[in-house]
Enzyme design. Structure first.
Site, PDB file in Angstrom:
ATOM      1  N   ASP A 145     -20.475 121.754  36.856  1.00 35.74           N
ATOM      2  CA  ASP A 145     -19.745 120.561  37.275  1.00 35.74           C
ATOM      3  C   ASP A 145     -18.706 120.252  36.205  1.00 35.74           C
ATOM      4  O   ASP A 145     -19.020 120.233  35.017  1.00 35.74           O
ATOM      5  CB  ASP A 145     -20.710 119.368  37.436  1.00 35.74           C
ATOM      6  CG  ASP A 145     -21.709 119.595  38.553  1.00 35.74           C
ATOM      7  OD1 ASP A 145     -21.335 119.400  39.719  1.00 35.74           O
ATOM      8  OD2 ASP A 145     -22.850 120.008  38.252  1.00 35.74           O
ATOM      9  N   ASP A 179     -26.972  97.871  47.330  1.00 34.11           N
ATOM     10  CA  ASP A 179     -25.856  97.591  46.429  1.00 34.11           C
ATOM     11  C   ASP A 179     -24.635  97.122  47.215  1.00 34.11           C
ATOM     12  O   ASP A 179     -24.791  96.460  48.248  1.00 34.11           O
ATOM     13  CB  ASP A 179     -25.563  98.863  45.603  1.00 34.11           C
ATOM     14  CG  ASP A 179     -25.094  98.548  44.192  1.00 34.11           C
ATOM     15  OD1 ASP A 179     -23.971  98.030  44.054  1.00 34.11           O
ATOM     16  OD2 ASP A 179     -25.849  98.821  43.236  1.00 34.11           O
ATOM     17  N   ASP A 188     -18.128 114.219  45.503  1.00 36.30           N
ATOM     18  CA  ASP A 188     -19.333 114.529  44.745  1.00 36.30           C
ATOM     19  C   ASP A 188     -20.578 113.832  45.298  1.00 36.30           C
ATOM     20  O   ASP A 188     -21.627 113.841  44.652  1.00 36.30           O
ATOM     21  CB  ASP A 188     -19.137 114.159  43.269  1.00 36.30           C
ATOM     22  CG  ASP A 188     -19.796 115.164  42.331  1.00 36.30           C
ATOM     23  OD1 ASP A 188     -20.191 116.255  42.807  1.00 36.30           O
ATOM     24  OD2 ASP A 188     -19.910 114.855  41.127  1.00 36.30           O
ATOM     25  N   ASP A 199     -25.482  97.821  56.872  1.00 36.78           N
ATOM     26  CA  ASP A 199     -24.539  96.864  56.272  1.00 36.78           C
ATOM     27  C   ASP A 199     -25.006  95.443  56.576  1.00 36.78           C
ATOM     28  O   ASP A 199     -24.827  94.963  57.696  1.00 36.78           O
ATOM     29  CB  ASP A 199     -23.139  97.129  56.837  1.00 36.78           C
ATOM     30  CG  ASP A 199     -22.097  96.167  56.273  1.00 36.78           C
ATOM     31  OD1 ASP A 199     -22.446  95.338  55.392  1.00 36.78           O
ATOM     32  OD2 ASP A 199     -20.933  96.249  56.713  1.00 36.78           O
ATOM     33  N   ASP A 206     -20.320 102.370  59.729  1.00 39.66           N
ATOM     34  CA  ASP A 206     -20.153 103.526  58.860  1.00 39.66           C
ATOM     35  C   ASP A 206     -20.120 103.089  57.396  1.00 39.66           C
ATOM     36  O   ASP A 206     -19.638 102.009  57.064  1.00 39.66           O
ATOM     37  CB  ASP A 206     -18.860 104.264  59.212  1.00 39.66           C
ATOM     38  CG  ASP A 206     -18.943 104.899  60.587  1.00 39.66           C
ATOM     39  OD1 ASP A 206     -19.982 105.522  60.882  1.00 39.66           O
ATOM     40  OD2 ASP A 206     -17.983 104.744  61.370  1.00 39.66           O
ATOM     41  N   HIS A 213     -19.273  99.327  42.720  1.00 38.51           N
ATOM     42  CA  HIS A 213     -20.543  99.307  41.986  1.00 38.51           C
ATOM     43  C   HIS A 213     -21.568 100.248  42.620  1.00 38.51           C
ATOM     44  O   HIS A 213     -22.193 101.068  41.941  1.00 38.51           O
ATOM     45  CB  HIS A 213     -21.050  97.863  41.960  1.00 38.51           C
ATOM     46  CG  HIS A 213     -22.235  97.619  41.084  1.00 38.51           C
ATOM     47  ND1 HIS A 213     -23.527  97.630  41.556  1.00 38.51           N
ATOM     48  CD2 HIS A 213     -22.320  97.344  39.760  1.00 38.51           C
ATOM     49  CE1 HIS A 213     -24.356  97.361  40.561  1.00 38.51           C
ATOM     50  NE2 HIS A 213     -23.654  97.185  39.455  1.00 38.51           N
ATOM     51  N   ILE A 231     -19.546 115.197  38.403  1.00 37.95           N
ATOM     52  CA  ILE A 231     -20.704 115.065  37.526  1.00 37.95           C
ATOM     53  C   ILE A 231     -21.923 115.727  38.159  1.00 37.95           C
ATOM     54  O   ILE A 231     -21.874 116.216  39.275  1.00 37.95           O
ATOM     55  CB  ILE A 231     -21.009 113.573  37.251  1.00 37.95           C
ATOM     56  CG1 ILE A 231     -21.330 112.846  38.565  1.00 37.95           C
ATOM     57  CG2 ILE A 231     -19.821 112.917  36.548  1.00 37.95           C
ATOM     58  CD1 ILE A 231     -21.971 111.489  38.374  1.00 37.95           C
ATOM     59  N   ASN A 314     -28.078  91.970  32.330  1.00 39.42           N
ATOM     60  CA  ASN A 314     -27.098  92.121  31.249  1.00 39.42           C
ATOM     61  C   ASN A 314     -26.882  90.808  30.520  1.00 39.42           C
ATOM     62  O   ASN A 314     -25.768  90.432  30.206  1.00 39.42           O
ATOM     63  CB  ASN A 314     -25.771  92.631  31.830  1.00 39.42           C
ATOM     64  CG  ASN A 314     -25.945  93.928  32.591  1.00 39.42           C
ATOM     65  OD1 ASN A 314     -26.756  94.772  32.214  1.00 39.42           O
ATOM     66  ND2 ASN A 314     -25.199  94.087  33.655  1.00 39.42           N
ATOM     67  N   SER A 381     -27.175  98.154  35.267  1.00 39.09           N
ATOM     68  CA  SER A 381     -26.939  98.726  36.608  1.00 39.09           C
ATOM     69  C   SER A 381     -26.825 100.235  36.545  1.00 39.09           C
ATOM     70  O   SER A 381     -27.158 100.933  37.512  1.00 39.09           O
ATOM     71  CB  SER A 381     -25.633  98.182  37.203  1.00 39.09           C
ATOM     72  OG  SER A 381     -25.773  96.850  37.588  1.00 39.09           O
TER      73      SER A 381
HETATM   74 CA   LIG Z   1     -20.940 117.468  40.919  1.00 39.19          CA
END
Ligand SMILES: [Ca+2]
Ligand SMILES: [Ca+2]
Ligand SMILES: [Ca+2]
Length: 641
Positions: A145, A179, A188, A199, A206, A213, A231, A314, A381
């Site tokens: 990656d 979230d 990715d 939702d 969709d 976030h 990543i 936090n 988070s």
């Molecule tokens: Ca990747």
């Protein structure tokens, strides 16, 4: 970066007295009107859902907005006449509780787009050396990656060792991210089918993310590995997403009912093993988890056998300040550490509730800005989905399919790397989560293996360093030996904490191969790499011998160079032999140290040619003789010999 900010909702009277606050902020591009609490919305928990309570129906003069059940059922009502409604339900023995549908609002901390990363560049990251980089051990998994080198989170918590065992399974394991939504078209991320998406904010069919976030959190836990892009996510498992949060300025906000229903929805997904990630929380840490949410946490954990992971919050620096839902007894509270495994000052901590610590500072993950953007984020988070992903990874391994949620949680505690004050503490909880030990409790590979001949003849001595993580107490180390070209057999096991072994009785000047592995109560580590070593041999002959008239009449100087091989052991001395003719009887006439390269013969009569040979000596004995050289003892005499 991610201080939790308390925000009062001034216009609403709150019987509970708690000020709603929340975690963090995302990159909020969409300008939305503030989400305000509806003072007419009440959640009523029932022992058994009354007849006729369904969405759209009217019950006791109130409209039914949402229903969850039948176990631990509650319904959300839009109440026109609150006093009358409350009077009625408070007299109902079937009613367990009534609470306002309040808002939770928190500052999640900024996501920082990195232009270089967004454009496919390669900015410097904080690349911590992970435990998998143990020199000489089994090589760590190296994902293909592009930005893996900019990540440190997976490496720090041993994912690169865990991935040698599994990278996950989408068929039986999932992570449900409650979230802001998810940009599942991102290159990715796995696409999220409409049936894996709900939702609770806008009712859209969709997946989408109007904040960023949730996309960031989802990437940390589940981004595609080995796809040559972006990543490496912690676990290749099915991604479910429930949108409950939306932006409110730099804050995120959601209502209790949405969070509770989303947890219920996640818990009921089809995968055998499912981890629910809650990178959200109330800032009012004096407040208990709202019952409408706590109920559904209990349903997910007790009834459905799910694991729930939440950001500690936090609010730091602060103590005793972990918020709900992290503080709930059935939720794993995750605090935030950096790439040096140091506690991040902005993280909430609490000796009562801290469970595990995970990387959450400058974490690179998927960004909702485009399908190829990546962003750095900081906050608990970001720490929580490292743990959620590690748990999902462990559960996806066939060896762990039979583990209950409680058993896997217990393993996470038992194998966490203790940090800070010894034992459980309010900063790191039980310690930093360890993905490798979660998947399999065998030790990590041992480090720095070395083998050398000696100390005596026919001996080889091995040394090594303890594994960087042990997943339990190391009991011993097993030694394996193979002749050159042969196969390995175990020749010994030394008991910990001994970390050296001398193999003896070997043939001299012979090459052997060794490898070592550690053993704990659960099994053995990977082998070290093969260590090739040759036992001591006698040295080869000294080279370039020479004899010449010395510094005075009657003297001859003999010189030489070191042998090409010392036989694996230092030359301890050189011996000089002399004869009066090329084939005459030799006598040892001189002995000098192993560092000397000359010897002066001082007792010779002028005119008589002398003949010399030299041998090198090591621990095993003497080398062959050097070539023979000769000289007369007087420089004025013609000819060398
Ligand atoms: Ca990747
Ligand atoms: Ca907890
Ligand atoms: Ca500790």
């Amino acid at each position: 970066v991610a201080a939790l900010v308390s925000v009062g909702v001034a216009t609403l009277a709150d019987p509970g007295g708690a000020t709603p606050v929340v975690l963090g902020s995302g990159v909020a591009e969409d300008v939305l009107p503030p989400l305000v609490e509806d003072p007419n919305e009440y959640i009523v928990g029932f022992d058994a859902l009354p007849e006729g309570v369904e969405v759209g129906a009217t019950y006791e003069g109130a409209e039914v907005l949402r229903v969850v059940g039948p176990e631990l059922a509650w319904a959300l009502f839009d109440v026109a006449d609150a006093p009358a409604f409350l009077a009625t339900v408070s007299d109902d023995p079937n009613v367990r509780y009534v609470e306002r549908n309040r808002l939770v609002r928190f500052d999640p901390g900024p996501l920082v787009p990195s232009p270089a990363v967004a454009q496919g560049g390669s900015p410097e990251g904080q690349s911590a050396e992970g435990p998998g980089d143990s020199a000489g051990g089994g090589l760590a998994y190296e994902p293909e990656d592009d930005f893996y080198g900019l990540q440190y989170g997976p490496q720090l918590i041993g994912a690169d060792e865990a991935w040698k065992l599994t990278t996950g399974s989408t068929s039986d394991t999932g992570v449900c991210v409650v979230d802001t939504g998810v940009r599942d078209t991102h290159e990715d991320l796995r696409s999220v089918s409409p049936s894996h998406w709900r939702d609770y904010r806008n009712g859209r069919a969709d997946p989408y993310d109007d904040n960023g976030h949730g996309t960031h959190v989802a990437g940390i836990a589940t981004a595609r590995i080995d796809n040559g892009k972006g990543i490496a996510g912690m676990a290749q498992v099915t991604l479910y997403a429930a949108k409950v949060l939306r932006a409110d300025g730099s804050f995120l906000v959601a209502d209790y009912a949405s969070i509770g229903e989303a947890i219920r929805w996640c818990a009921d997904r089809s995968r055998d093993h499912l981890v629910i990630n809650l990178s959200l929380g109330g800032a009012a840490f004096t407040q208990d988890t709202p019952q409408a949410i706590g109920d559904q946490i209990d349903y997910a954990y007790d009834t459905r056998g799910r694991l729930l992971v939440a950001a500690a919050g936090n609010d730091g620096p602060c103590s005793a300040c972990i918020t709900w839902p992290a503080k709930h007894e059935n939720v794993i509270a995750v605090t935030n550490i950096d790439w040096n495994m140091e506690f991040y000052s902005g993280s909430s901590r609490d000796s009562r509730y801290a469970e595990l610590a995970a990387p959450g500072v400058s974490i690179l993950s998927t960004d909702r800005g485009s399908d190829s953007h990546y962003t750095y984020g900081t906050g608990t988070s970001m720490a929580a989905p490292h743990v959620a992903g590690a748990l999902a990874l462990a559960w996806s391994h066939p060896d762990n399919h039979d583990l209950s949620n409680a058993e896997l949680w217990a393993r996470a505690r038992a194998t966490a790397k203790d940090l800070g004050p010894a034992g459980h503490d309010g900063y790191y909880g039980h310690g930093m989560v360890d993905a490798k030990c979660l998947v399999e409790r065998n030790p990590y590979p041992i480090r720095n293996p070395a083998a050398e001949a000696g100390p005596g003849t026919g001996e080889v001595t091995l040394t090594w360093t303890k594994p960087i993580r042990t997943c339990g107490t190391i009991r011993g180390y097993r030694i394996y030996r193979a002749p050159a070209g042969g196969s390995y057999t175990q020749i010994a096991e030394v008991l910990a904490p001994i970390r050296t072994y001398t193999d003896s009785g070997l043939s001299n000047g012979t090459t052997y191969n060794y490898r070592v592995r550690a053993r704990n109560d659960y099994g053995t580590s990977y082998y070290t790499k093969s260590l090739s070593v040759t036992t001591f041999a006698k040295p080869s002959a000294p080279r370039s011998p020479n004899a010449a008239p010395g510094d005075a009449v009657g003297r001859i100087e003999v010189t030489w160079s070191a042998p090409s091989s010392d036989g694996g052991s230092p030359i301890t001395e050189y011996r000089v032999y002399r004869s009066a003719s090329p084939s005459g009887t030799e006598t040892k006439v001189g002995t000098v140290s192993g560092s000397a390269r000359s010897w002066m013969d001082t007792g010779r009569l002028a005119g008589l040619t002398q003949y010399y040979r030299i041998r090198a000596i090591n621990v095993l004995g003497g080398s062959p003789y050097s070539a023979q050289v000769c000289s007369k003892p007087n420089p004025s005499l013609s000819g060398v010999c």
